[in-house]
Design a protein around this motif. Structure first.
Motif, short mmCIF file in Angstrom:
data_model
loop_
_atom_site.label_atom_id
_atom_site.label_comp_id
_atom_site.label_asym_id
_atom_site.label_seq_id
_atom_site.Cartn_x
_atom_site.Cartn_y
_atom_site.Cartn_z
N GLN A 27 33.74 49.69 20.64
CA GLN A 27 35.06 49.23 21.06
C GLN A 27 36.12 50.01 20.28
O GLN A 27 35.92 50.32 19.10
CB GLN A 27 35.21 47.73 20.80
CG GLN A 27 34.23 46.87 21.58
CD GLN A 27 34.40 47.02 23.09
OE1 GLN A 27 35.53 47.01 23.59
NE2 GLN A 27 33.29 47.17 23.80
N GLN A 29 38.81 51.06 17.85
CA GLN A 29 39.25 50.47 16.60
C GLN A 29 40.31 51.37 15.99
O GLN A 29 40.50 52.52 16.40
CB GLN A 29 38.08 50.32 15.61
CG GLN A 29 36.95 49.45 16.12
CD GLN A 29 35.86 49.27 15.09
OE1 GLN A 29 36.14 48.98 13.92
NE2 GLN A 29 34.60 49.41 15.50
N PRO A 62 28.08 46.20 14.84
CA PRO A 62 27.19 45.03 14.92
C PRO A 62 26.01 45.18 13.97
O PRO A 62 25.46 46.28 13.83
CB PRO A 62 26.72 45.03 16.38
CG PRO A 62 27.61 45.99 17.10
CD PRO A 62 28.08 46.98 16.09
N TYR A 65 22.44 45.46 17.30
CA TYR A 65 23.05 46.10 18.47
C TYR A 65 22.62 45.47 19.79
O TYR A 65 23.21 45.76 20.83
CB TYR A 65 22.77 47.59 18.46
CG TYR A 65 23.76 48.37 17.62
CD1 TYR A 65 24.96 48.81 18.18
CD2 TYR A 65 23.52 48.63 16.29
CE1 TYR A 65 25.89 49.50 17.42
CE2 TYR A 65 24.44 49.33 15.52
CZ TYR A 65 25.62 49.77 16.09
OH TYR A 65 26.53 50.45 15.33
N ASP A 67 23.00 42.41 20.17
CA ASP A 67 24.00 41.34 20.22
C ASP A 67 25.33 41.91 19.73
O ASP A 67 25.81 41.59 18.64
CB ASP A 67 23.56 40.16 19.34
CG ASP A 67 24.52 38.99 19.40
OD1 ASP A 67 25.35 38.94 20.34
OD2 ASP A 67 24.47 38.13 18.49
N PRO A 68 25.97 42.78 20.53
CA PRO A 68 27.16 43.49 20.05
C PRO A 68 28.34 42.59 19.75
O PRO A 68 29.26 43.01 19.04
CB PRO A 68 27.48 44.43 21.22
CG PRO A 68 26.80 43.84 22.41
CD PRO A 68 25.58 43.16 21.89
N ASP A 69 28.33 41.36 20.25
CA ASP A 69 29.43 40.44 19.96
C ASP A 69 29.10 39.53 18.79
O ASP A 69 29.89 38.64 18.45
CB ASP A 69 29.73 39.59 21.20
CG ASP A 69 30.26 40.43 22.35
OD1 ASP A 69 30.97 41.41 22.07
OD2 ASP A 69 29.93 40.12 23.51
N GLY A 70 27.95 39.73 18.16
CA GLY A 70 27.54 38.89 17.06
C GLY A 70 28.12 39.36 15.74
O GLY A 70 29.19 39.98 15.66
N ARG A 71 27.37 39.10 14.68
CA ARG A 71 27.83 39.39 13.32
C ARG A 71 28.14 40.89 13.15
O ARG A 71 27.42 41.75 13.66
CB ARG A 71 26.75 38.96 12.33
CG ARG A 71 27.06 39.30 10.88
CD ARG A 71 25.86 39.01 10.01
NE ARG A 71 26.00 39.60 8.68
CZ ARG A 71 25.01 39.76 7.84
NH1 ARG A 71 23.78 39.39 8.18
NH2 ARG A 71 25.22 40.30 6.66
N LYS A 72 29.19 41.18 12.40
CA LYS A 72 29.60 42.56 12.13
C LYS A 72 29.55 42.85 10.63
O LYS A 72 29.65 41.94 9.79
CB LYS A 72 31.04 42.81 12.63
CG LYS A 72 31.29 42.51 14.09
CD LYS A 72 30.64 43.50 15.00
CE LYS A 72 31.26 43.48 16.41
NZ LYS A 72 31.21 42.14 17.04
#
Length: 651
Positions: A27, A29, A62, A65, A67-72
């Motif tokens: 995304q 940045q 991530p 990867y 779960d790209p919307d998960g923990r960063k």
């Protein structure tokens, strides 16, 4: 910025799988760039000119990867904008290898002739992405002292307790995906600043790159050393459309990942160490450490045997005519054959006695063993080893007070175990239990240390207790528009030559062979190699396969004012003894066994050799034979070992 600001992250149970890159599109940045010396918490590490703008920042990626919307986590990135922004061709990414080497200062120094970025600084924005798991890229503290890194199972348990999700995500593929997030972010930054120059130079194509940008076609270029070649090849496999001109310097063999890679490295180190002894002998007029490889070896062994660790048990290099007493040389060839044929069992006798008795003083702090291991990868280190030996013989090694130990060792972090984490997380080989047993046996009975390393690797000992979390990405260069450039030394001890051949084949690359055995050949003073790389990266000239000469050693052979050396009286004594003696108890044992051998020879009416020749050419091989057949010699060996144990308190 505080180096330890990341603290201990919350634990999560999900494992990481190899996923389709399409699931992990970056995304856009915005990177907040700050000065790297300020960011890293120290001033420049030497060679950073006042007008070099060395910048650091972060991107979010991530942990998993799939779960790209998960923990960063925050991954750090550095850049040095092109010296002439109007001439910039975009971003050239770099990685030093490891796994686990810090990358942020990869391109330093950038002065002419001083580092890998010296000639590329004019034409590229030089970029490096810190591998995930290091302190500046999401690393965490594990619940154990740093000494736990020596045991894969203990390190795994400690770090998994702290952050299992992160630990399982430490793989080559995920680090490659992190690089893609950075590339996409820089591409977005470039678009925001109005475009960048395409390959071939701004003058030819018009336009100028914004700082840190990529080429007009969105691709990135890359230079990776050692493990960095495998990382780069993984990126090129996952993201062929974003791959530009890639240079792989000193390649990992993808067919050896990872047990066999470590085993092949150990076997290559063994030969390269002998090459170093031969080089030092060839410079005896400078170092006075012996004029044959075997004499240098004994001088080296006399020092390393006294180290805190007990040194390394190695098989001596082959004896040469100069190693024999003068009166034997006219008929020396048969004697040399015997000496060299029995070198391994004689070294094993020495190592076995030392392993049983702990026959090092436990106090010396010379560090010569570690220096020797490092020297296998670069001839620039060979003068350093020789000078260290000179200094120790002149001034001594220094000692630790009896009973000295590390008090309150620092805490283990993922920095300390990143090599183990990456190689074990993606190791598809379970290990050969026979090789593991051989490694244990040879370590306890005086086997060659490099052979033990190879057997440990093939036996899976280096990953024992560390569970794999993924599988390596099968490499494939069929989708690349530009053939990668692969550089490989003929006698590279860290990434042996077949790695370059195999990586070039799998990635559709061009193999350029470099003579000698240095590990990492670009930017090391080899003008022929540097020209090929510069022409490829800057001008897009893909070379033909070829063989280039090795570089000359640039390290001064002696310090500016070398210390005067004493005469090397101990060399002949070391040769006559046949192996270095670490204590009076071991010396008495050798004399006892020698007496038994002499009595046997007298009883058999055999010829009695000169004392020096008896010890140098045949003493310990007779011991080996006597031990195998039984009788007085076997009894002498048993008595000697018992006596040594009594003297040193070993049961």
């Amino acid at each position: 910025m505080n180096r330890y600001r990341w603290g201990v992250a919350a634990a999560a149970a999900a494992s990481v799988a190899i996923v389709n890159p399409a699931l992990a599109q970056a995304q856009p940045q915005t990177i907040e760039w700050v000065g790297c010396p300020q960011y890293l918490g120290y001033m420049d590490r030497g060679g950073l000119a006042a007008d070099v703008d060395w910048q650091c920042g972060e991107v979010q990626v991530p942990v998993d990867y799939s779960d790209p919307d998960g923990r960063k986590i925050d991954v750090s990135v550095s850049r040095i904008p092109a010296e002439n922004p109007a001439q910039s061709q975009g971003a050239l990414f770099g990685n030093p290898g490891g796994p686990g080497e810090q990358a942020l200062d990869f391109w330093l120094p950038v002065e002419e002739g001083a580092g890998p970025g010296a000639r590329l600084h004019e034409n590229y924005d030089l970029v490096a992405v810190e591998p995930r798991g290091l302190s500046y890229s999401g690393g965490v503290a594990c619940d154990a002292p740093v000494t736990a890194m020596l045991d894969p199972a203990a390190a795994y348990t400690a770090c998994m307790a702290a952050d299992p999700q992160l630990v399982q995500s430490l793989t080559t593929a995920n680090t490659a995906r992190d690089m893609e997030v950075v590339r996409a972010t820089l591409a977005a930054e470039k678009d925001a600043h109005g475009g960048a120059a395409a390959h071939g130079g701004a003058a030819a194509h018009g336009g100028a790159a914004a700082h840190g940008g990529v080429a007009d076609d969105g691709t990135m270029d890359y230079l990776g050393y050692s493990y960095g070649t495998y990382l780069g090849a993984t990126y090129a496999t996952l993201y062929p459309e974003e791959t530009g001109r890639f240079v792989f310097d000193s390649a990992v063999n993808p067919d050896w990942v990872w047990n066999e890679q470590a085993a092949q490295q150990a076997e290559a180190r063994k030969q390269r160490t002998d090459d170093m002894f031969a080089w030092i002998a060839a410079h005896d007029d400078t170092y006075h450490l012996g004029d044959t490889p075997l004499k240098v070896f004994h001088a080296w062994k006399g020092i390393t045997d006294e180290e805190l660790s007990g040194g390394m048990n190695l098989t001596p290099p082959d004896a040469r005519m100069g190693d024999l007493p003068e009166f034997v040389r006219p008929v020396g060839e048969p004697v040399l054959d015997v000496v060299n044929a029995t070198a391994e069992p004689r070294a094993r006798v020495d190592g076995a006695v030392r392993a049983l008795t702990g026959a090092d003083n436990g106090r010396a702090t010379s560090g010569l063993t570690g220096t020797t291991l490092n020297a296998a990868g670069s001839r620039e280190m060979w003068p350093v080893v020789a000078r260290r030996m000179q200094d120790i013989r002149q001034y001594g090694a220094g000692t630790l007070a009896p009973g000295t130990r590390m008090v309150d060792p620092p805490q283990l972090t993922t920095d300390d175990v990143l090599f183990t984490a990456v190689t074990c997380n993606e190791n598809p080989q379970s290990g050969d239990p026979v090789q593991a047993a051989l490694a244990q046996f040879n370590a306890q009975t005086g086997g060659n240390a490099y052979d033990v390393m190879a057997q440990r690797a093939r036996g899976g000992v280096d990953c024992a207790g560390w569970s794999a979390s993924s599988a390596p990405v099968p490499l494939d260069g069929s989708g690349l528009d530009t053939a990668p450039l692969v550089l490989q030394s003929e006698h590279d001890a860290l990434t042996p030559y077949p790695g370059g051949v195999e990586l070039a084949e799998e990635m559709g690359g061009v193999l350029v062979t470099v003579q000698g055995g240095d590990h990492g050949v670009f930017g090391r003073g080899n003008e022929a190699v540097d020209k090929v790389v510069d022409d490829y990266l800057v001008d897009g000239v893909v070379p033909q396969p070829q063989v280039l000469p090795e570089a000359q050693i640039r390290t001064p052979l002696t310090p500016p004012q070398p210390a005067p050396l004493p005469a090397a009286e101990d060399l002949n004594a070391a040769m006559a003894q046949g192996f270095s003696v670490a204590s009076d108890a071991v010396k008495q044992a050798a004399q006892q066994i020698d007496s038994a051998v002499a009595q046997r020879d007298a009883a058999q009416g055999g010829p009695v050799q000169d004392d020096a020749m008896q010890s140098d050419a045949g003493q310990t091989d007779d011991v080996q034979a006597g031990s195998a057949t039984g009788g007085p010699i076997e009894q002498a060996v048993d008595d000697a070992v018992d006596r040594i144990g009594t003297v040193l308190g070993v049961e």
